[in-house]
Design a protein around this motif. Sequence first.
Motif, PDB file in Angstrom:
ATOM      1  N   LYS A  68       5.372   3.350  -4.544  1.00  0.00           N
ATOM      2  CA  LYS A  68       5.457   4.167  -5.746  1.00  0.00           C
ATOM      3  C   LYS A  68       6.336   3.475  -6.774  1.00  0.00           C
ATOM      4  O   LYS A  68       7.195   2.684  -6.440  1.00  0.00           O
ATOM      5  CB  LYS A  68       6.024   5.537  -5.406  1.00  0.00           C
ATOM      6  CG  LYS A  68       5.126   6.317  -4.463  1.00  0.00           C
ATOM      7  CD  LYS A  68       5.461   7.774  -4.455  1.00  0.00           C
ATOM      8  CE  LYS A  68       4.621   8.576  -3.498  1.00  0.00           C
ATOM      9  NZ  LYS A  68       3.257   8.206  -3.315  1.00  0.00           N
ATOM     10  N   ALA A 104      -2.646   2.793  -4.435  1.00  0.00           N
ATOM     11  CA  ALA A 104      -3.508   3.543  -3.521  1.00  0.00           C
ATOM     12  C   ALA A 104      -4.357   2.653  -2.635  1.00  0.00           C
ATOM     13  O   ALA A 104      -4.774   3.056  -1.550  1.00  0.00           O
ATOM     14  CB  ALA A 104      -4.415   4.475  -4.316  1.00  0.00           C
ATOM     15  N   SER A 105      -4.642   1.452  -3.095  1.00  0.00           N
ATOM     16  CA  SER A 105      -5.474   0.529  -2.333  1.00  0.00           C
ATOM     17  C   SER A 105      -5.033  -0.880  -2.690  1.00  0.00           C
ATOM     18  O   SER A 105      -4.692  -1.157  -3.838  1.00  0.00           O
ATOM     19  CB  SER A 105      -6.948   0.745  -2.679  1.00  0.00           C
ATOM     20  OG  SER A 105      -7.751  -0.218  -2.050  1.00  0.00           O
ATOM     21  N   LEU A 130       0.837  -1.189   0.000  1.00  0.00           N
ATOM     22  CA  LEU A 130       0.000   0.000   0.000  1.00  0.00           C
ATOM     23  C   LEU A 130       0.878   1.246   0.000  1.00  0.00           C
ATOM     24  O   LEU A 130       1.852   1.334   0.745  1.00  0.00           O
ATOM     25  CB  LEU A 130      -0.909  -0.011   1.229  1.00  0.00           C
ATOM     26  CG  LEU A 130      -1.956   1.088   1.306  1.00  0.00           C
ATOM     27  CD1 LEU A 130      -2.907   1.016   0.121  1.00  0.00           C
ATOM     28  CD2 LEU A 130      -2.727   0.982   2.601  1.00  0.00           C
ATOM     29  N   ASN A 131       0.571   2.209  -0.852  1.00  0.00           N
ATOM     30  CA  ASN A 131       1.293   3.473  -1.022  1.00  0.00           C
ATOM     31  C   ASN A 131       2.677   3.341  -1.648  1.00  0.00           C
ATOM     32  O   ASN A 131       3.428   4.311  -1.670  1.00  0.00           O
ATOM     33  CB  ASN A 131       1.370   4.256   0.294  1.00  0.00           C
ATOM     34  CG  ASN A 131      -0.002   4.666   0.775  1.00  0.00           C
ATOM     35  OD1 ASN A 131      -0.835   5.116  -0.010  1.00  0.00           O
ATOM     36  ND2 ASN A 131      -0.263   4.477   2.057  1.00  0.00           N
ATOM     37  N   ASN A 169       1.159   5.152  -8.025  1.00  0.00           N
ATOM     38  CA  ASN A 169       1.070   4.885  -6.600  1.00  0.00           C
ATOM     39  C   ASN A 169       0.048   3.757  -6.404  1.00  0.00           C
ATOM     40  O   ASN A 169      -1.013   3.777  -7.012  1.00  0.00           O
ATOM     41  CB  ASN A 169       0.600   6.160  -5.883  1.00  0.00           C
ATOM     42  CG  ASN A 169       0.353   5.940  -4.416  1.00  0.00           C
ATOM     43  OD1 ASN A 169       1.185   5.402  -3.710  1.00  0.00           O
ATOM     44  ND2 ASN A 169      -0.811   6.349  -3.950  1.00  0.00           N
TER      45      ASN A 169
END
Length: 190
Positions: free
Chosen positions: A89, A105-106, A86-87, A103
């Motif tokens: 990059k 994101a979920s 998660l998160n 990214n």
Amino acid sequence: MIFDFEIIATYNVQEFFAHFQKLDHPLSLEIHSNQDKEVSIVFVTRQNIFIKSSPAVVWEHVYNVKSWPEWIRSIRGVELLETPKLNAKGKLYFKNQKITIFNIASLETKKSIQIEMPLFWSEMTFDVRLLDIDGGTAVTIEAHANGLWEKVIFKLLGRRLGKVLEENLRTLNALINGFTEDAPRVVANQ
């Protein structure tokens, strides 16, 4: 089809939805509301396919960003800047020589992943969801844009984006099942 999005201002929302849903296009509309009761209309394109394989096998291709160029034809390479989580990059290298940051994101293991990336002062979001069905996996890819240019992005890219998502799902199916012809058709907007 070029759709005049400014017509929203002159339509009752229900009339607008009724008119929009009659049109032949790969887009759908969703109404989003925040706590202040502000309403926004989000343009979404969605494609689905049934893959005769377990969610675990499909997930390996969806979650493993290094395999994306194998089934997402517009991507020539992926650089993950950290462990996929998660998160996390990364960078996408497109065949047209463009590079963009993305990214995660979920993330729900073996069920869904959401990727966000900047696009023309906006943000493009791709949701990939897997659903275990007897004998295989239903895979849905949904794309939408948020921000200053979202209406323009979908006005210009909407129909093409639906076709690209369909091609990507057919390629993913062929990659997993080892065939290229007679792949099951993708079912749009379901």
